[in-house]
Each structure stands twice: as structure tokens, then as C-alpha cells.
Design an enzyme around this catalytic site. Structure first.
Site, short mmCIF file in Angstrom:
data_model
loop_
_atom_site.label_atom_id
_atom_site.label_comp_id
_atom_site.label_asym_id
_atom_site.label_seq_id
_atom_site.Cartn_x
_atom_site.Cartn_y
_atom_site.Cartn_z
N LYS A 285 -19.24 -17.47 -12.93
CA LYS A 285 -18.92 -18.91 -13.41
C LYS A 285 -20.42 -19.58 -12.80
O LYS A 285 -20.65 -20.84 -13.41
CB LYS A 285 -17.81 -19.37 -12.89
CG LYS A 285 -16.46 -18.98 -13.73
CD LYS A 285 -15.49 -19.34 -12.96
CE LYS A 285 -14.20 -18.90 -13.89
NZ LYS A 285 -12.83 -18.90 -13.06
N GLY B 143 -15.96 -11.34 -12.47
CA GLY B 143 -14.83 -12.30 -12.21
C GLY B 143 -15.62 -13.73 -12.17
O GLY B 143 -16.70 -13.64 -12.70
N SER B 144 -14.79 -14.47 -11.24
CA SER B 144 -15.27 -16.06 -11.35
C SER B 144 -16.54 -16.30 -10.81
O SER B 144 -17.16 -17.22 -11.06
CB SER B 144 -14.22 -16.51 -10.55
OG SER B 144 -12.81 -16.45 -11.29
N THR B 145 -17.14 -15.09 -10.11
CA THR B 145 -18.19 -15.46 -9.38
C THR B 145 -19.29 -15.64 -10.35
O THR B 145 -20.37 -16.40 -10.36
CB THR B 145 -18.92 -14.52 -8.21
OG1 THR B 145 -18.90 -13.23 -8.95
CG2 THR B 145 -17.89 -14.38 -7.14
#
Lengths: 485, 454
Positions: A219, A215-217
């Protein structure tokens, strides 16, 4: 008649010679063949004939040995078994060994020739050396904080010391007691069946053997690639990103949970986790640079051993632009173990350098004398040091005023990144809550700990699951345990 | 180490003019002391290996064995002063070692202690030994009772048919908690009969009768009875599935026939018959067929996933011993299972004493056999000669059949290792054999003193 008596006597001598020759064949010439037959229980009996060496956390053993008085005499016992199970694994007379029990088996069981004072001596005497010990890199307080934080929910925690790669905590939940599998009786058989059929999969090591969509980690990785590739040069400059973002070549529109993501700067997009900005950034960086950066962080590495093997985390390099957009926000085929995400945080914290994580500090003889230390672990420059510095700044902002406020620790500099990963067909499954972070006490010269937490809590209300809400407090407790009071 | 008293006593008797043989009873006593000490040492070694302490019964065990051996020695001194001095010490050592091995295996089976019973049987055996040495003044007396012996032997052999089978063989009778194997006693009686019959009829067997091809066949009148007896005993044993003993009887018969007549042809005929019999039994009898299969493919059960059978466990034990062995009490021959203390006792010796210990044990048996043959050679009358050869051959064949069986040299046939294995009838019988050998060797050496045996 005397002559015939002599003949009969000679015949008996012949029989004797045949007996002796055959005994020599069995006992000397072919003895190795018989000794090595898998049905010969003697090696097993010898192996369990002495207490197994211990696995230590700090100075204290987390294992022990029980004298059962049976044919396979000593059985493994565990203190705080469920807490350390993802590290120790089990040592079962019936089902073999796993994890450190497996990787360190030669030393722990006493069969490793390095334990012997004289080479070949054990071969001659048919004896084993006294078993040696394995000392881990674990931090007891951090391990306990992580286990307590998960509180039986499905999930995992991995913590690393960035400057060395020492693994400080490795927790998987729900866990099990490896002591239940130590022996070879009926209780062990039924425990084995029960644990294997448990839908909660307590024997699965979620910290290193299970991959999740990050997920966003992820990024953090995308931002590192963008900064290194020069796609973004100024953290505060507006980016050219629409909201919603139409994935290239498709009609699918990507949206955000947060507002104000249109043309957001990297700083605010990171702080508020704008999917559209990072999806487009990944496409702008291109698949070659994205996958190079991911590989540098450790993705697609099938050879990582800590010393037992770690499931490879993946970043798919054969994707079209739409898939690349999704991959860059930690979806599509991007998958990571919690240990991998802790490595990502550690690389950011340590000036872009990544050290291979490891669990064994040293192995010792039974008297404590060191046989082998952990030695120097290879260092890899994952990104430019300046990129790491800017990423640290971004991650610090997330904790100070963004989605990761609950990870803040007074008296310490903390950087983090939240993640909420969709999964399942049509994103129907309960999302995974992620948090990756690092922390540096104010009186310290460099970050002392990097942590990754994942919580897969199917029972929670879907709206409540978020990296900031569920995972960040666990990461905070682990970091606080490492930084000390 | 001749005792002063004996020398003085010998000096007082006026020496005849002929060459005098030393009696060597002092040597015997010294060797007996050594044998008892070795056994006690083994007993202590087991205790030290298992618990780190000398077992509490060590003194009692040593004293018991010592007293028995001394009583036997006294009997020999009184009634058979010229006997070969090696028989008794070897028997004491083998019996002592057997007790140590059984005691050692008892440590692995807390619910099944065999050593105490074996000690009782050993005592009975030594008692029978003393009785035979004291009562039987001249072995030639037995010649008169040859037909009584053979009747008793057949009766004993047939007896177990009336009792239920144990482990597939119908060779035991159970009385008041004790199990007895009558076939064991029968073999001594049969040896006496064969010796007596062949001694009486050897000329007729060797020279009379028709000639066929290159073989000289005796008349049916002479050959008939003995072949009938032999076939009867072997037939009964086949019925009872006691292969080891039938093989032993067959071997005994052929050896004695050869020694009595000197006809190599007999051996050829014997071997031919044996092969025919073996093929027939091997084909028809599943029990035997299985034994032969096990011998040819000892690891077949392992490959079939059924785990190791007794023979492969036995081979593992021997291999684990290597040259020097693991040391008494430190092996794992109990893995063999239920026959570890009886048929497979040699595997424990092989594992814990190694090839060195095993060779020593084989050489002890060889010495016993060789001394038996030597006594036969030294005698002048055929019955004594054949009796000595027969008794020694029983020991030799038995050691070969069981020793070869457990080490994979020949197919396994259930049999007791003389003196070593658990089994009351066996120990008692072997003591009787040694008593008869002592009696024969006393006569053999006595005659050189210029005196005929009394």
C-alpha cells in the site's frame, strides 16, 4: 661395417629428433590445450593451494581457511556460518561457490589479474597472487539482531542505509552452516544431500532469492502512485470508497479486517490498512501509472545485482481492473523480495530517491590495500519529494497510533507499514507477516535505516499472525541496533 | 684437471713410437664430481620446495652416491684406463637424478617409499659394474659363452610364466619381498649372443644362399638358429604380455642384422614382419588393442566421463611443465597414479624440469648411445663392434619406446627408462651395460696406443 654403424647411428639420431620434436609439441605448442582440459586437476590444486581471502564484516573476518594437508590443501571455514550464510554463500571444493564467495571469487581465490603486481607475470610463473579480501557493508549488530529476532522461524530480514544503498543486514532463516560444504569428502556429500532435501530449505536465501506476496506493505507503493498521479491531493479528505468493495466487473466483494473503512481518508485508511480504499485507489490510478510507480521502486527489474543477482519482484502490468484492484493491495501476481520492500521503505525515507542496494564496500589486497571501492551507485527519483514527505507522515502515524505500535523506539522517529499476506489455494496457507519501516534518531538529520521483515510462520495460530505482532518487533530491534545505544 | 700423479705415472712409462691417446681419467673424475653435485643439488631442491629446509639426508645421499661413483671410477682407472670418460659420469648423473625423482615422488606417497630400495639396487648395480670391469679383462671372452648366454636368456625369459601376473603382465618374479624382472637381464645376454652369432656368420648371411626377387636370402642353416632364438624370445614375451621388451628385441635384432650384413633388404623384411606381427597382435590381443586406442584417442575416457587415463594425465604433466618446468617438488605428476615412479617417471622430469630439462636428459642418453657407437666404430674386430652397437641400440630403442610412449608419440608399452625409473632389475642391468661399454671402449682406444688389449 663402419658405414652401416654410421647408418644405425643416424637412425638413432632420427629417433632422438622425433622425441624432441614431440616433446616440444606437447610442452610448448599444445600445452595450453592440455592445461585447459577440464579433467586436468592442476588449476584446481593451484586454486586451493593457498588460503582463500576473507569476507569481512566491519574489520573482522567472518571466514577463514583451514590447512587440511591434502591435495586440495586449503578449505574454507566460517565463523558464525548460519548468521552470514545469505551473504557469504559457500565456497565448496565439491559444489563450487555461491553469493559473495561466487561474485568475489577472483579476488578471494587470487586468480583475478588485478591482484598481480605485473600483468602477465602470473601467466609466466604459473603462480597465483596472494588472495585478496572482500569487505561488506553489513552492520554486525543489525545482522545479529535480525537473526536473533527470527529465532529460527521461517522468514527473512533486509536492512538498507537509505542515503547510500548500503545493505546493513541480510538474514534468512532457518539457515545452515556453509562450512559443512567446504571440503570434498563424504561428509560434504551427505551434508549437501541433507541440506537439499530438507523441507525447511535452509539453503534458500529468502531475503533476496524468494518472493512473497507483499500484502498491505504494498500500500506504500499504491499510496505513492495515488499521490504522484494526483488522485489523492489531501491526506485527510474523505475518499469515495464503499465497504465492502465489489471488484470491477465481478461479483467478488472485498472486505476489511478493520472497521470504519467506508470513505476513509488516505491517512486513516493507511493507518488501519483498509483493503477496500487501496484496491479502489489502484483502480482509480490506472494500470499504467501503477506499474510505472512499481517499476520505479524496482519491481520487474531483472538486472539488479548486489553483486549477486536478486530474484526480480513483480507487478503484473497486464491485468484487468479486478486484478489491478487486488494487485494494488499486494495480492494477485504482485510479489516482492524482502530486499525489494526494504528498498520501498528506503525510497520513502530518503525524499523519494532510491539508490541501488549493494553489499561490497570494497575489495582489498591481502595487505589491506584497496583495489576497488563501492563507487557511486545510481540514484533514481522514484516519486515527488513532496509525496515522500507525506508518505513519511503516514508511516509515522502507523507506528505512533496504528497497527505498527510495536516498532516504536524511544528517542527516534520511526515510520512503518504492516502487512499480512494471504497465499495458497483459497488463501488456505498460513499468511505471511510483513513489516517495512525506517528509523531516524532524534539527533540525526536523515533516516539511517530502512528495514523489511517477513515471517512465514506456519506453526503459529492463524489469528496471531500479523505484521504488527510478529514482524514489527524484529524490525524495531534491527533499527535500534543501527541507531546505536 | 688431470691429476698430477697420473701424469707422472704416464710420463715414467716409456712412450711407444705410435700416436698416444690421452686417457682423460681426470676429466672423468671431474665430471663425476659434477654429476654428484648436481644430484645433491636436486635432492636439496626437492626438500626446499616441499618443506623450506634442506632435507636431513642430503649429506648422506651425496656421500653415498659420491663413494659409489668414486669406487666405480677407481675400478675404471685400474682396469680400463683408456675407456671413454663420458660413460661413467652420465650413468652417475642419470642414476642420481632418478633417485631424486623417486625421492620426490615418495613425498606424495607416505605409505610407499621407493627411494631406499632403489638406492640399494643402485649400489648392487654399481657393485656389478665394478665386478664386470675388474673381472672381465677382455670382452672377447664373452664370445665363447654365446650359447650359455642364450640359454640363460631364454631361461630367464620363461621363468616368470611360473609366477602370477602383476598389473596384466607376467614379467615379474617375487622373491623375499623383492620383485625381479628377469627379462631385463635377458636383453644383455641376448645382445651378447646376437653379436657373437652374427660376427661368426656374417659373411654367410650376406652373400650365400638364394636370390629371390631383389633380396639375397641366406641358407636356412645359417639363418635358422638365430631366427628361432628370436622368435622364441618374442613369443615368450607376447605370452607374458611384455610388449615393450618384445619390441626392443625385435629392434635389436634388425639393427644388428643390418650392421652385420649391410643388407637394406633385411630391414624391409624386418619391417614387413613387424607390421604383420603388430596388426595380428593388435587385433587379437585386447591388452594391445586398448593401448593403441589410448594412443589414438588419449582423451576418450574423459569424454566418456570416466576421468583421465594414465596417458592423458602424463600429457597434462608434460604440458604443465612448459619450457622451464615448475621446479623440482612443485609439480603434480603424482596424479598419473600407480606407475608414476616407474613407467611414467619421465612425466615428472617433464613437468618439474620442463622441456629444457627433458631435452637435457634426452641428450645425456644420446651422448651415451653415440659414445657406444663410437667405441664400436673404433674397434677392429666384428664381435666387439656388434656388441657395442647392440648395447648402445638397447639404450637408444628403450629410451625411444618409453619416451615416445609417455609423450604420445607412439603407443605406450610398459618399459623402464634406463637409470631413471624405479626398478631394481633395470638399474642393475643398465649398470652392466655401461660396464660392458666401458670395457669395449677401453679396448677400442687402447689399440691405438700400439698395444693390443691384454
Amino acid at each position: 661395417m663402419a658405414r652401416y654403424i654410421r647408418h644405425a647411428c643416424a637412425f638413432c639420431a632420427l629417433l632422438l629428433a622425433a622425441l624432441l620434436a614431440n616433446a616440444a609439441r606437447v610442452q610448448v605448442v599444445q600445452s595450453r590445450l592440455y592445461d585447459d582440459n577440464p579433467a586436468n586437476r592442476r588449476a584446481t590444486i593451484a586454486r586451493y593451494g593457498q588460503p582463500r581471502g576473507d569476507i569481512l564484516v566491519g574489520d573482522e573476518p567472518v571466514t577463514g581457511s583451514v590447512d587440511t594437508g591434502e591435495q586440495l590443501r586449503f578449505e574454507r571455514s566460517y565463523r558464525n556460518g548460519p548468521l552470514y550464510a545469505p551473504v557469504t554463500g559457500f565456497a565448496s571444493q565439491a559444489y563450487g561457490t555461491t553469493f559473495l564467495e561466487h561474485a568475489g571469487d577472483g579476488v578471494l581465490s587470487g586468480t583475478d589479474p588485478v591482484l598481480s603486481p605485473l600483468p602477465l607475470w602470473n601467466d609466466m610463473t604459473h603462480r597465483l597472487s596472494p588472495a585478496g579480501n572482500v569487505v561488506t557493508t553489513l552492520n554486525r549488530a543489525a545482522q545479529q539482531a535480525a537473526y536473533r529476532g527470527l529465532a529460527g522461524r521461517k522468514g527473512a530480514v533486509a536492512a538498507i542505509e537509505p542515503a547510500t544503498g548500503r545493505i546493513l543486514a541480510l538474514v534468512s532463516s532457518p539457515s545452515y552452516d556453509p562450512g559443512e560444504l567446504s571440503g570434498n569428502g563424504e561428509a560434504v556429500t551427505s551434508a549437501w544431500a541433507r541440506l537439499n532435501h530438507d523441507p525447511e530449505k535452509p539453503m534458500l536465501n529468502r531475503a533476496v532469492r524468494q518472493t512473497y506476496p507483499p500484502g498491505s506493505t504494498f500500500k506504500v507503493v499504491t499510496a505513492a502512485a495515488a499521490l504522484d498521479a494526483g488522485v489523492v491531493t489531501d491526506l485527510d479528505a474523505r475518499t469515495d470508497s464503499p465497504d465492502p468493495y465489489r471488484l470491477p466487473g465481478t461479483t467478488t466483494r472485498l472486505t476489511n479486517e478493520a472497521d470504519d473503512c467506508r470513505d476513509a481518508s488516505l491517512r486513516s485508511a493507511f493507518e488501519w490498512s483498509c483493503n477496500t480504499v487501496f484496491a479502489k485507489l489502484g483502480v482509480d490510478v490506472g494500470v499504467r501509472d501503477m506499474s510505472a510507480t512499481a517499476r520505479a521502486f524496482g519491481f520487474n527489474d531483472t538486472r539488479l545485482r548486489i553483486p549477486y543477482s536478486v530474484a526480480p519482484s513483480t507487478f503484473d502490468p497486464r491485468v484487468d481492473r479486478a486484478q489491478l484492484a487486488l494487485s494494488s493491495i499486494g495480492q494477485f501476481n504482485t510479489r516482492a523480495t524482502p530486499l525489494q520492500m526494504a528498498m520501498v521503505a528506503a525510497a520513502v525515507a530518503d525524499r523519494g530517491q532510491l539508490r541501488s542496494p549493494y553489499l561490497v564496500e570494497r575489495t582489498t589486497r591481502h595487505n589491506g590495500e584497496t583495489i576497488a571501492g563501492s563507487g557511486a551507485h545510481p540514484v533514481r527519483q522514484v516519486m515527488n519529494p513532496s509525496t515522500a514527505t507525506r508518505l513519511k507522515e503516514l508511516m509515522t502515524d502507523v507506528v505512533r497510533e496504528g497497527t505498527g505500535k510495536r516498532a516504536a523506539i524511544p528517542g527516534a522517529l520511526v515510520g512503518g507499514k504492516t502487512g499480512t499476506a494471504q497465499h495458497g489455494v483459497g488463501n488456505s496457507g498460513a499468511p505471511y507477516a510483513w513489516f517495512v519501516s525506517w528509523a531516524q534518531a532524534d539527533n540525526s538529520l536523515e533516516p539511517q535505516v530502512a528495514v523489511a521483515v517477513v515471517v512465514e510462520d506456519a506453526s503459529a495460530n492463524r489469528g496471531e499472525i500479523s505484521g504488527g505482532g510478529n514482524a514489527a518487533p524484529i524490525a524495531r530491534d534491527v533499527m535500534r541496533a543501527v541507531l546505536g545505544p | 684437471m688431470t691429476k698430477a700423479g697420473t701424469t707422472v705415472a704416464a710420463a715414467q712409462t716409456p712412450a711407444p713410437a705410435v700416436r698416444r691417446l690421452p686417457r682423460r681419467r681426470g676429466v672423468e673424475l671431474a665430471l663425476i664430481v659434477l654429476a654428484v653435485l648436481l644430484s645433491v643439488y636436486g635432492y636439496c631442491a626437492v626438500g626446499l620446495a616441499r618443506t623450506g629446509t634442506v632435507p636431513p639426508g642430503a649429506v648422506g645421499y651425496g656421500a653415498g652416491l659420491g663413494v659409489l661413483a668414486l669406487l666405480a671410477h677407481m675400478a675404471v682407472r685400474i682396469r680400463a684406463p683408456y675407456a671413454d670418460p663420458l660413460f661413467l659420469p652420465i650413468a652417475v648423473l642419470l642414476n642420481g637424478l632418478g633417485l631424486v625423482l623417486i625421492y620426490r615422488l615418495d613425498r606424495e606417497t607416505p605409505n610407499d617409499q621407493a627411494a631406499p630400495a632403489q638406492l640399494v639396487w643402485s649400489t648392487l648395480g654399481v657393485g656389478l659394474f665394478i665386478a664386470v670391469v675388474l673381472v672381465l679383462r677382455d670382452h672377447r671372452l664373452l664370445q665363447r659363452y654365446a650359447y650359455v648366454c642364450v640359454a640363460a636368456a631364454l631361461g630367464l625369459l620363461a621363468l616368470p610364466i611360473l609366477f602370477p601376473a602383476v598389473n596384466g603382465a607376467r614379467i615379474w618374479i617375487r622373491l623375499a619381498g623383492f620383485s625381479i624382472q628377469p627379462g631385463e637381464f635377458a636383453k644383455v645376454l641376448l645382445a651378447v649372443f646376437f653379436a657373437a652369432y652374427l660376427a661368426a656368420n656374417r659373411n654367410a648371411l650376406a652373400y650365400a644362399g638364394r636370390r629371390l626377387w631383389w633380396l639375397q636370402f641366406p641358407t636356412g642353416r645359417v639363418l635358422g638358429p638365430i631366427v628361432t632364438i628370436w622368435l622364441l624370445s618374442v613369443g615368450v614375451l607376447v605370452l607374458e604380455r611384455d610388449l615393450g621388451t618384445s619390441l626392443l628385441f625385435f629392434g635389436l635384432f634388425v639393427v644388428l642384422l643390418y650392421v652385420a650384413t649391410g643388407r637394406t633388404g633385411w630391414i624391409a623384411v624386418g619391417l614387413l614382419l613387424a607390421m604383420l606381427g603388430a596388426v595380428a597382435v593388435g587385433r587379437l590381443e585386447p591388452h594391445v588393442n586398448q593401448r593403441i586406442e589410448d594412443w589414438l584417442h588419449p582423451f576418450a575416457t574423459i569424454e566418456a566421463g570416466q576421468g583421465p587415463n594414465q596417458l592423458s594425465q602424463s600429457l597434462f604433466a608434460f604440458a604443465a611443465g612448459g619450457v622451464l618446468g615448475t621446479g623440482l617438488g612443485l609439480g603434480h605428476s603424482i596424479l598419473i597414479g600407480f606407475a608414476a615412479k616407474s613407467d611414467f617417471i619421465l612425466a615428472t622430469a617433464g613437468e618439474e624440469l620442463g622441456l629444457a630439462g627433458l631435452a637435457a636428459i634426452f641428450l645425456l642418453y644420446a651422448l651415451l648411445v653415440e659414445r657406444g657407437y663410437r667405441a664400436g666404430l673404433a674397434l677392429r674386430e666384428p664381435f666387439g663392434r656388434l656388441l657395442a652397437v647392440g648395447l648402445a641400440s638397447i639404450l637408444a630403442l628403450q629410451v625411444f619406446v618409453i619416451g615416445g610412449g609417455v609423450t604420445g608419440l607412439i603407443p605406450l608399452t610398459g618399459m623402464a627408462m634406463p637409470f631413471l625409473a624405479q626398478g631394481g632389475s633395470s638399474v642393475v642391468t643398465n649398470w652392466a651395460i655401461v660396464a660392458l661399454l666401458i670395457r669395449v671402449s677401453d679396448s677400442a682406444r687402447h689399440q691405438y696406443d700400439g698395444q693390443e688389449a691384454p
